[in-house]
Design a protein around this motif. Structure first.
Motif, short mmCIF file in Angstrom:
data_model
loop_
_atom_site.label_atom_id
_atom_site.label_comp_id
_atom_site.label_asym_id
_atom_site.label_seq_id
_atom_site.Cartn_x
_atom_site.Cartn_y
_atom_site.Cartn_z
N ASP A 1 39.76 48.74 33.40
CA ASP A 1 38.48 48.51 33.13
C ASP A 1 37.90 46.86 32.73
O ASP A 1 37.48 47.14 31.58
N GLY A 2 39.07 46.13 33.49
CA GLY A 2 38.25 45.41 33.18
C GLY A 2 39.00 44.23 31.99
O GLY A 2 38.35 43.26 31.76
N LYS A 3 40.35 44.91 31.55
CA LYS A 3 40.78 44.03 30.84
C LYS A 3 41.74 42.85 31.72
O LYS A 3 41.38 41.61 30.79
N SER A 4 41.57 42.72 32.58
CA SER A 4 42.84 42.44 33.43
C SER A 4 42.77 42.37 35.05
O SER A 4 42.21 43.43 35.37
N TRP A 5 42.90 41.21 35.80
CA TRP A 5 42.22 41.55 37.06
C TRP A 5 42.75 40.43 37.22
O TRP A 5 43.43 39.67 37.35
N GLU A 6 43.48 41.06 39.08
CA GLU A 6 43.81 40.89 39.98
C GLU A 6 43.15 40.16 41.30
O GLU A 6 42.42 40.74 41.75
N LYS A 7 43.90 39.06 41.80
CA LYS A 7 42.99 38.65 43.48
C LYS A 7 43.98 39.49 44.01
O LYS A 7 44.80 39.00 44.64
N LEU A 8 42.76 40.05 44.81
CA LEU A 8 43.66 40.64 46.05
C LEU A 8 43.56 40.43 47.53
O LEU A 8 43.05 38.74 47.72
N ASP A 9 44.80 40.35 48.04
CA ASP A 9 45.19 39.76 49.63
C ASP A 9 43.81 39.40 50.52
O ASP A 9 43.11 39.81 50.60
N ALA A 10 43.41 38.11 50.75
CA ALA A 10 42.37 38.27 51.65
C ALA A 10 41.80 38.36 52.82
O ALA A 10 43.34 38.98 53.62
N PHE A 11 41.40 39.84 53.03
CA PHE A 11 41.46 40.20 54.47
C PHE A 11 40.45 39.96 55.80
O PHE A 11 39.42 40.19 56.41
N TYR A 12 38.94 39.28 55.06
CA TYR A 12 37.88 38.33 55.53
C TYR A 12 36.82 37.30 54.44
O TYR A 12 37.50 36.72 53.33
N ASP A 13 37.09 35.96 55.59
CA ASP A 13 36.81 34.81 55.27
C ASP A 13 35.66 34.54 54.84
O ASP A 13 34.93 33.52 54.60
N GLY A 14 34.56 35.88 55.29
CA GLY A 14 33.67 35.69 54.59
C GLY A 14 32.93 35.85 53.70
O GLY A 14 33.56 36.65 52.70
N SER A 15 31.31 36.41 53.30
CA SER A 15 31.09 36.67 52.10
C SER A 15 30.85 37.95 51.84
O SER A 15 30.40 38.44 52.96
N LEU A 16 31.29 38.75 51.64
CA LEU A 16 30.84 40.76 50.52
C LEU A 16 29.78 40.03 49.69
O LEU A 16 29.67 40.05 48.57
N PHE A 17 29.11 40.83 49.78
CA PHE A 17 27.36 41.15 48.68
C PHE A 17 26.95 42.35 48.41
O PHE A 17 26.35 42.33 47.49
N GLY A 18 28.20 43.28 48.71
CA GLY A 18 28.34 44.42 48.36
C GLY A 18 29.55 45.97 47.69
O GLY A 18 30.12 45.47 48.90
N ALA A 19 29.59 46.71 47.45
CA ALA A 19 31.38 47.42 47.25
C ALA A 19 30.84 49.06 46.81
O ALA A 19 29.64 48.84 45.92
N ALA A 20 31.43 49.48 46.93
CA ALA A 20 30.63 50.94 46.14
C ALA A 20 32.19 51.44 45.90
O ALA A 20 32.94 51.67 47.06
N HIS A 21 32.22 52.95 45.07
CA HIS A 21 33.57 53.66 45.08
C HIS A 21 32.57 54.76 45.87
O HIS A 21 31.77 55.09 45.16
N LEU A 22 33.57 55.36 46.73
CA LEU A 22 33.41 56.47 47.07
C LEU A 22 33.90 57.91 46.80
O LEU A 22 32.74 58.26 45.55
N GLN A 23 34.84 58.11 46.95
CA GLN A 23 35.33 59.16 46.39
C GLN A 23 36.90 59.11 46.13
O GLN A 23 37.18 58.18 47.34
N ASP A 24 37.71 59.51 45.36
CA ASP A 24 39.39 59.61 45.08
C ASP A 24 40.01 58.20 45.51
O ASP A 24 39.14 57.00 44.90
#
Length: 273
Positions: free
Chosen positions: A143-166
């Motif tokens: 819940d935002g207490k600590s963060w990790e940077k995930l391995d990059a899978f794209y070198d351009g800007s990401l403008f949005g994200a969503a949790h879908l299901q599961d």
């Protein structure tokens, strides 16, 4: 409730058929970039100059609770799972957390190098994700207490994200790039949407079983919660679309470059499920 250029906040109580301006540039003359419904009555709007506006009556009246016109750095959004713990994020890695429903915020350092943070999302448990420029994806499992940077899978800007299901999530951004994960972000695969137009906003439809994304040239893209492409197309004559929301009727209302009116209709477009 819609926000936009020159501090405008407009409210409609009839599904977008007519609008009333409830906040104007005479009060806070900066571009507002995002609005978020925290609970039934509390709304937060953010924008340039690190502006944050707060409404406790569903958007009818607004009070500025934060502004830094000297730095002029934009806030780009807020997010909350429970209406009490609220996250705010924006340009140059700006990230803040409130534990008192947005009354006060504390600056938080993230494991990044000042990249712009464009969007945040989370699930009903404690997993949270932040996305931004240069393919940045950050994940928190507490819940935002600590963060990790995930391995990059794209070198351009990401403008949005969503949790879908599961354990399914989606991230999207420049040049029509859409990415899907079914393992909480451990691995990502690209979904070919047949377009290179940027995507800027989204809404979940059909009880969260689908996501509709919108962007440049009136493009819309619909996916299932399993990452299957359902439909894509263009809403002609609407210019760039930046946001979408599901109305109680089940229609999707979109807005963007050409505001909240289009031709003789008092709404931009409505797309049935």
């Amino acid at each position: 409730v819609a926000v936009g250029e020159r501090g405008i906040i407009a409210v409609s109580e009839n599904s977008g058929q007519s609008w009333e301006v409830r906040h104007s540039d005479t009060e806070t003359p900066v571009t507002l970039t995002d609005i978020n419904q925290i609970d039934d009555n509390l709304l937060l709007a953010v924008g340039h100059d690190s502006v944050m506006l707060r409404s406790e009556d569903g958007g009818l009246n607004w009070k500025a609770v934060m502004r830094d016109s000297e730095l002029g750095e934009p806030l780009l959004g807020t997010w909350s799972a429970d209406g009490q713990r609220i996250f705010a994020y924006g340009s140059f890695g700006k990230f803040m957390i409130s534990d008192d429903a947005g009354a006060t915020f504390t600056d938080i350092e993230l494991p990044i190098f000042g990249e712009h943070l464009a969007a945040m999302t989370g699930n009903s448990a404690d997993t949270r994700m932040l996305v931004g420029e240069m393919g940045l994806v950050l994940r928190s499992l507490d819940d935002g207490k600590s963060w990790e940077k995930l391995d990059a899978f794209y070198d351009g800007s990401l403008f949005g994200a969503a949790h879908l299901q599961d354990d399914n999530w989606v991230a999207y951004g420049m040049r029509g790039h859409v990415f899907f994960t079914s393992d909480n972000g451990d691995s990502w695969s690209q979904i070919d949407i047949g377009s290179e137009l940027p995507l800027y906003g989204h809404t979940l439809v059909n009880g969260g079983k689908q996501i509709m994304m919108v962007g440049t040239g009136g493009i819309f893209v619909s996916l299932t919660s399993d990452g299957e492409l359902l439909e894509s197309g263009n809403l002609e004559g609407l210019g760039t679309l930046t946001s979408a929301v599901v109305l109680p009727s089940g229609e999707v209302f979109v807005a963007g470059q050409r505001g909240l009116t289009q031709g003789t209709r008092n709404l931009v477009a409505a797309w049935n499920e």
